[in-house]
Write an enzyme that holds these catalytic residues in place. Structure first.
Site, PDB file in Angstrom:
ATOM      1  CD  GLU A  56       3.274   2.994  -1.347  1.00 24.65           C
ATOM      2  OE1 GLU A  56       3.340   1.849  -0.858  1.00 24.65           O
ATOM      3  OE2 GLU A  56       2.337   3.363  -2.074  1.00 24.65           O
ATOM      4  CD  GLU A 107       2.788   3.028  -6.558  1.00 22.20           C
ATOM      5  OE1 GLU A 107       1.929   2.400  -5.922  1.00 22.20           O
ATOM      6  OE2 GLU A 107       4.006   2.879  -6.384  1.00 22.20           O
TER       7      GLU A 107
END
Ligand code: BGP
Length: 473
Positions: A166, A374
């Site tokens: 991220e 995720e």
């Protein structure tokens, strides 16, 4: 017609070093920027930190045994750079390396495919001090050397590698919102650090290719589709802006080695372009990942935002519904609440259809296989007197998201696997231990390092069955 999940679909679960390991200063580990950031007052929920976390460092065998019992095909975890190189560079700390070697061997012995994230936000503090971390090009070589140590040591054992977790989150929260280290609010520095992070990602992928490491490598990106609040063209344009600034600005670089035209123009107009040197764009163009890693949690609704409109806002880190303060980028978009979706106690939209849309958008624009690295539900859970945990809401959340994935696969999208966030309960960076994601409950309320007992939630058994039947429901 709905097609079945592929035979070799990777049913998995994920974690990150700082959020589970604990042992923050053991066996030669150096301090990371998170070890220090959590000590700044008011930065995390009630000052919680990962000093002990859920003590996975000492209990990894117990945790892997639980993974094996559940039947996981893959387990995604991150390596703490500061265990391998306490100062970020220089001498290798063999003890730190051994921890991961033992973990990897344990996973393999239980037929669980290790998936390694090279960087999940815990930058060595020494490198932040030495040259400002991601703000200096020196990090490109240091990061690549660190990754090379892992590539060489674990080549053949580890087939799935995630470069940066991220990048959008650690850049925006680290250089604008001040929710992450280095705790800065400066747009010029943010875009500079971001460009260098892109170079880091590309350099590591290039090295992986040069060394001929068998396996697949790619970044993990936090993406949720941006919707428009309605069909007012101004709001539709705002949603387009949010896609360009919130998603294409990163994923276009990963895949094409190019910044989106409109964002680049905006950077120029605002005097915010990063320094691009000869060779940068060439490096970026030639480091195409094998997959796009997708971290999917929620979608966002957008509306027009005038130049004097909504700015920074505030995310909900308290777990009190409705405490989010509206945010946006003046002149481009603002994020507003979705009237059609249910929300978690942290105000995150629950939107399984958004995952199908995300998968389709990424597949069409980037033409890469997608690994869902995720997805999960952060909620309060209750440990009953008989030691059971009825997290039927989590089961329902994951079930609906699996249907969405199955639909996307039926639409023709190539999805390699699905990792839930998370396997055990763990530290939520800003929300403490009360925001739980795991299949395995860990009692952290009364912190007693000898306790930290593991309890299987209802979702543990449910996912076990899903894996057994390869997703059939
Ligand atoms: C992602 C991170 C994870 C994890 C997750 C849940 O952004 O990659 O590390 O924390 O979000 O977020 P939170 O803990 O804020 O609920």
């Amino acid at each position: 017609e709905r097609k079945p999940f592929p035979k070799d679909f990777l049913w998995g679960s994920a974690s990150a070093a700082y959020q589970i390991e604990g042992a923050w200063d053991k066996d030669g580990k150096g301090p990371s920027i998170w070890d220090n950031f959590v000590r700044i007052e008011g930065k995390t929920f009630k000052g919680t930190n990962g000093d002990v976390a859920v003590d996975h460092y000492h209990r990894f065998k117990e945790d892997v045994a639980l993974m094996a019992e559940q039947g996981l095909k893959t387990y995604r975890f991150s390596v703490a750079w500061t265990r391998i190189l306490p100062n970020g560079r220089g001498e290798v700390n063999e003890k730190g390396l051994m921890f991961y070697e033992n973990l990897i061997d344990e996973l393999i012995a239980h037929k669980i495919e290790p998936m390694v994230t090279l960087y999940h936000w815990d930058l060595p503090q020494a490198l932040q001090n030495a040259y400002g971390g991601f703000e200096s090009r020196e990090i490109i070589e240091d990061f690549t050397n660190y990754a090379t140590i892992l590539f060489k040591r674990f080549a053949g054992k580890v087939k799935y590698w995630v470069t940066l977790n991220e990048q959008n989150i650690f850049i925006i929260h680290g250089y604008k919102l001040q929710n992450h280290p280095p705790n800065v609010n400066n747009a010029k520095r943010m875009f500079q650090a971001n460009h260098i992070a892109n170079l880091v990602n590309a350099s590591v992928i290039t090295k992986f290719r040069e060394l001929n490491i068998p396996g697949l490598i790619g970044p993990s990106f936090a993406y949720g589709p941006n919707y428009s609040i309605d069909s007012n063209p101004k709001n539709v344009l705002a949603a387009e802006n949010a896609e360009d600034f919130g998603a294409h600005f990163w994923m276009d670089v990963y895949r094409f080695g190019e910044y989106p035209i409109m964002v680049w123009q905006w950077l120029k107009d605002n005097n915010l372009t990063p320094e691009v040197l000869d060779g940068d764009m060439d490096l970026l163009k030639h480091a195409i990942p094998d997959f796009m890693g997708l971290n999917y949690y929620r979608t966002t609704v957008n509306a027009d935002n005038p130049l004097d409109g909504v700015g920074l806002g505030k995310i909900n880190t308290t777990g009190v519904k409705g405490s989010t303060v509206e945010s946006g980028e003046p002149g481009l978009y603002k994020h507003v609440s979705n009237p059609y979706t249910d929300k978690t106690n942290w105000d995150w939209d629950i939107d399984p259809t958004g995952l199908r849309i995300a998968l389709r958008r990424i597949a069409s624009r980037y033409r890469l296989p997608i690994l869902i690295t995720e997805n999960g539900l952060g909620e309060y859970d209750k440990l009953n007197d008989d030691c059971t945990i009825d997290d039927s809401y989590r089961i329902e959340y994951i079930r609906q998201h699996l249907v969405a994935i199955n639909d996307a696969i039926s639409d023709g999208v190539n999805v390699l696997g699905y990792c839930t966030w998370s396997f055990t309960d763990l530290l939520s960076w800003l929300n403490g231990y009360q925001k739980r994601y795991g299949f395995v409950y860990i009692d952290r309320d009364e912190l007693d390092e000898k306790e930290l007992k593991r309890y299987k939630k209802a979702s543990f058994y449910w996912y076990q069955q899903i894996i057994k039947e390869n997703g059939k429901q």
